[in-house]
Design a protein around this motif. Structure first.
Motif, PDB file in Angstrom:
ATOM      1  N   LEU A  63     -10.779  -5.114  -7.052  1.00  0.00           N
ATOM      2  CA  LEU A  63     -11.603  -6.166  -6.469  1.00  0.00           C
ATOM      3  C   LEU A  63     -13.055  -5.722  -6.450  1.00  0.00           C
ATOM      4  O   LEU A  63     -13.345  -4.545  -6.238  1.00  0.00           O
ATOM      5  CB  LEU A  63     -11.165  -6.474  -5.034  1.00  0.00           C
ATOM      6  N   GLN A  64     -13.935  -6.676  -6.648  1.00  0.00           N
ATOM      7  CA  GLN A  64     -15.364  -6.398  -6.572  1.00  0.00           C
ATOM      8  C   GLN A  64     -15.868  -6.827  -5.199  1.00  0.00           C
ATOM      9  O   GLN A  64     -15.696  -7.974  -4.795  1.00  0.00           O
ATOM     10  CB  GLN A  64     -16.108  -7.158  -7.665  1.00  0.00           C
ATOM     11  N   ARG A  65     -16.467  -5.889  -4.489  1.00  0.00           N
ATOM     12  CA  ARG A  65     -17.004  -6.200  -3.165  1.00  0.00           C
ATOM     13  C   ARG A  65     -18.264  -7.038  -3.290  1.00  0.00           C
ATOM     14  O   ARG A  65     -18.791  -7.244  -4.374  1.00  0.00           O
ATOM     15  CB  ARG A  65     -17.322  -4.904  -2.411  1.00  0.00           C
ATOM     16  N   ARG A  66     -18.765  -7.493  -2.161  1.00  0.00           N
ATOM     17  CA  ARG A  66     -19.973  -8.325  -2.155  1.00  0.00           C
ATOM     18  C   ARG A  66     -21.206  -7.554  -2.614  1.00  0.00           C
ATOM     19  O   ARG A  66     -22.155  -8.140  -3.115  1.00  0.00           O
ATOM     20  CB  ARG A  66     -20.207  -8.904  -0.765  1.00  0.00           C
ATOM     21  N   ASP A  67     -21.200  -6.237  -2.437  1.00  0.00           N
ATOM     22  CA  ASP A  67     -22.337  -5.430  -2.889  1.00  0.00           C
ATOM     23  C   ASP A  67     -22.152  -4.935  -4.328  1.00  0.00           C
ATOM     24  O   ASP A  67     -22.837  -4.021  -4.769  1.00  0.00           O
ATOM     25  CB  ASP A  67     -22.586  -4.261  -1.937  1.00  0.00           C
ATOM     26  N   ASN A  68     -21.213  -5.546  -5.040  1.00  0.00           N
ATOM     27  CA  ASN A  68     -20.931  -5.302  -6.461  1.00  0.00           C
ATOM     28  C   ASN A  68     -20.336  -3.935  -6.769  1.00  0.00           C
ATOM     29  O   ASN A  68     -20.321  -3.523  -7.920  1.00  0.00           O
ATOM     30  CB  ASN A  68     -22.171  -5.553  -7.323  1.00  0.00           C
ATOM     31  N   THR A  69     -19.842  -3.229  -5.767  1.00  0.00           N
ATOM     32  CA  THR A  69     -19.048  -2.036  -6.040  1.00  0.00           C
ATOM     33  C   THR A  69     -17.587  -2.465  -6.134  1.00  0.00           C
ATOM     34  O   THR A  69     -17.229  -3.567  -5.720  1.00  0.00           O
ATOM     35  CB  THR A  69     -19.215  -0.971  -4.938  1.00  0.00           C
ATOM     36  N   PHE A  70     -16.748  -1.606  -6.674  1.00  0.00           N
ATOM     37  CA  PHE A  70     -15.355  -1.976  -6.905  1.00  0.00           C
ATOM     38  C   PHE A  70     -14.417  -1.176  -6.019  1.00  0.00           C
ATOM     39  O   PHE A  70     -14.667  -0.012  -5.723  1.00  0.00           O
ATOM     40  CB  PHE A  70     -14.976  -1.743  -8.373  1.00  0.00           C
ATOM     41  N   TYR A  71     -13.347  -1.822  -5.615  1.00  0.00           N
ATOM     42  CA  TYR A  71     -12.218  -1.161  -4.959  1.00  0.00           C
ATOM     43  C   TYR A  71     -11.075  -1.156  -5.957  1.00  0.00           C
ATOM     44  O   TYR A  71     -10.753  -2.194  -6.540  1.00  0.00           O
ATOM     45  CB  TYR A  71     -11.768  -1.928  -3.717  1.00  0.00           C
ATOM     46  N   TYR A  72     -10.463  -0.008  -6.140  1.00  0.00           N
ATOM     47  CA  TYR A  72      -9.295   0.122  -7.010  1.00  0.00           C
ATOM     48  C   TYR A  72      -8.094   0.455  -6.140  1.00  0.00           C
ATOM     49  O   TYR A  72      -8.176   1.315  -5.267  1.00  0.00           O
ATOM     50  CB  TYR A  72      -9.519   1.223  -8.048  1.00  0.00           C
ATOM     51  N   TYR A  73      -6.988  -0.214  -6.393  1.00  0.00           N
ATOM     52  CA  TYR A  73      -5.789  -0.046  -5.574  1.00  0.00           C
ATOM     53  C   TYR A  73      -4.630   0.472  -6.415  1.00  0.00           C
ATOM     54  O   TYR A  73      -4.539   0.200  -7.608  1.00  0.00           O
ATOM     55  CB  TYR A  73      -5.388  -1.379  -4.938  1.00  0.00           C
ATOM     56  N   ASN A  74      -3.724   1.182  -5.759  1.00  0.00           N
ATOM     57  CA  ASN A  74      -2.534   1.722  -6.408  1.00  0.00           C
ATOM     58  C   ASN A  74      -1.478   0.649  -6.618  1.00  0.00           C
ATOM     59  O   ASN A  74      -1.540  -0.421  -6.030  1.00  0.00           O
ATOM     60  CB  ASN A  74      -1.928   2.839  -5.546  1.00  0.00           C
ATOM     61  N   ARG A  75      -0.488   0.991  -7.439  1.00  0.00           N
ATOM     62  CA  ARG A  75       0.647   0.093  -7.662  1.00  0.00           C
ATOM     63  C   ARG A  75       1.481  -0.069  -6.404  1.00  0.00           C
ATOM     64  O   ARG A  75       2.034  -1.114  -6.139  1.00  0.00           O
ATOM     65  CB  ARG A  75       1.577   0.665  -8.730  1.00  0.00           C
ATOM     66  N   LYS A  76       1.576   1.010  -5.655  1.00  0.00           N
ATOM     67  CA  LYS A  76       2.455   1.034  -4.489  1.00  0.00           C
ATOM     68  C   LYS A  76       1.772   0.428  -3.271  1.00  0.00           C
ATOM     69  O   LYS A  76       0.568   0.206  -3.253  1.00  0.00           O
ATOM     70  CB  LYS A  76       2.871   2.472  -4.185  1.00  0.00           C
ATOM     71  N   ARG A  77       2.559   0.236  -2.267  1.00  0.00           N
ATOM     72  CA  ARG A  77       2.093  -0.315  -0.997  1.00  0.00           C
ATOM     73  C   ARG A  77       0.987   0.553  -0.397  1.00  0.00           C
ATOM     74  O   ARG A  77       1.103   1.770  -0.334  1.00  0.00           O
ATOM     75  CB  ARG A  77       3.294  -0.378  -0.047  1.00  0.00           C
ATOM     76  N   GLU A  78      -0.093  -0.087   0.054  1.00  0.00           N
ATOM     77  CA  GLU A  78      -1.190   0.630   0.702  1.00  0.00           C
ATOM     78  C   GLU A  78      -1.339   0.246   2.168  1.00  0.00           C
ATOM     79  O   GLU A  78      -1.934   0.976   2.933  1.00  0.00           O
ATOM     80  CB  GLU A  78      -2.501   0.378  -0.039  1.00  0.00           C
ATOM     81  N   CYS A  79      -0.816  -0.903   2.541  1.00  0.00           N
ATOM     82  CA  CYS A  79      -0.892  -1.360   3.929  1.00  0.00           C
ATOM     83  C   CYS A  79       0.263  -0.730   4.705  1.00  0.00           C
ATOM     84  O   CYS A  79       1.402  -1.179   4.622  1.00  0.00           O
ATOM     85  CB  CYS A  79      -0.813  -2.885   3.984  1.00  0.00           C
ATOM     86  N   GLU A  80      -0.053   0.295   5.457  1.00  0.00           N
ATOM     87  CA  GLU A  80       0.979   0.988   6.221  1.00  0.00           C
ATOM     88  C   GLU A  80       1.417   0.133   7.408  1.00  0.00           C
ATOM     89  O   GLU A  80       0.706  -0.775   7.830  1.00  0.00           O
ATOM     90  CB  GLU A  80       0.437   2.330   6.698  1.00  0.00           C
ATOM     91  N   ASP A  81       2.577   0.460   7.956  1.00  0.00           N
ATOM     92  CA  ASP A  81       3.119  -0.312   9.078  1.00  0.00           C
ATOM     93  C   ASP A  81       2.144  -0.380  10.251  1.00  0.00           C
ATOM     94  O   ASP A  81       2.057  -1.399  10.923  1.00  0.00           O
ATOM     95  CB  ASP A  81       4.450   0.281   9.550  1.00  0.00           C
ATOM     96  N   ARG A  82       1.404   0.684  10.482  1.00  0.00           N
ATOM     97  CA  ARG A  82       0.467   0.682  11.614  1.00  0.00           C
ATOM     98  C   ARG A  82      -0.751  -0.212  11.362  1.00  0.00           C
ATOM     99  O   ARG A  82      -1.513  -0.495  12.277  1.00  0.00           O
ATOM    100  CB  ARG A  82       0.038   2.101  11.952  1.00  0.00           C
TER     101      ARG A  82
END
Length: 92
Positions: A63-82
């Protein structure tokens, strides 16, 4: 989400609730909200770009943030239960 909402570029959410348990939808919402967007609809309104997804899981890949930097995410789950209760789920 109704098809009419997807076509309306100025759609505003009518209500908001918090996620109670993890799902694939909650995972993607978590990724959009980390990048500074409400959800996929707001991202498409602002960036007007195609969303990169992992082919095997369907999760958001980049995803491209509003300040035009990018976030890269893994294939696996990143949102932990907490973190699940922090995710906002909007209804249109």
């Amino acid at each position: 989400m109704a098809c009419a909402v997807l076509l309306d570029n100025n759609a505003k959410p009518k209500s908001m609730s918090r996620a109670k348990q993890w799902t694939g939808e909650v995972e993607n919402l978590y990724r959009f909200q980390q990048a500074g967007y409400r959800d996929e609809l707001e991202y498409r309104q602002i960036k007007q770009a195609e969303i990169d997804r992992w082919p095997d899981t369907g999760f958001v890949k980049k995803l491209q943030r509003r300040d035009n930097t990018f976030y890269y995410y893994n294939r696996k789950r990143e949102c932990e239960d907490r973190e699940v209760h922090k995710v906002k789920v909007y209804a249109y």
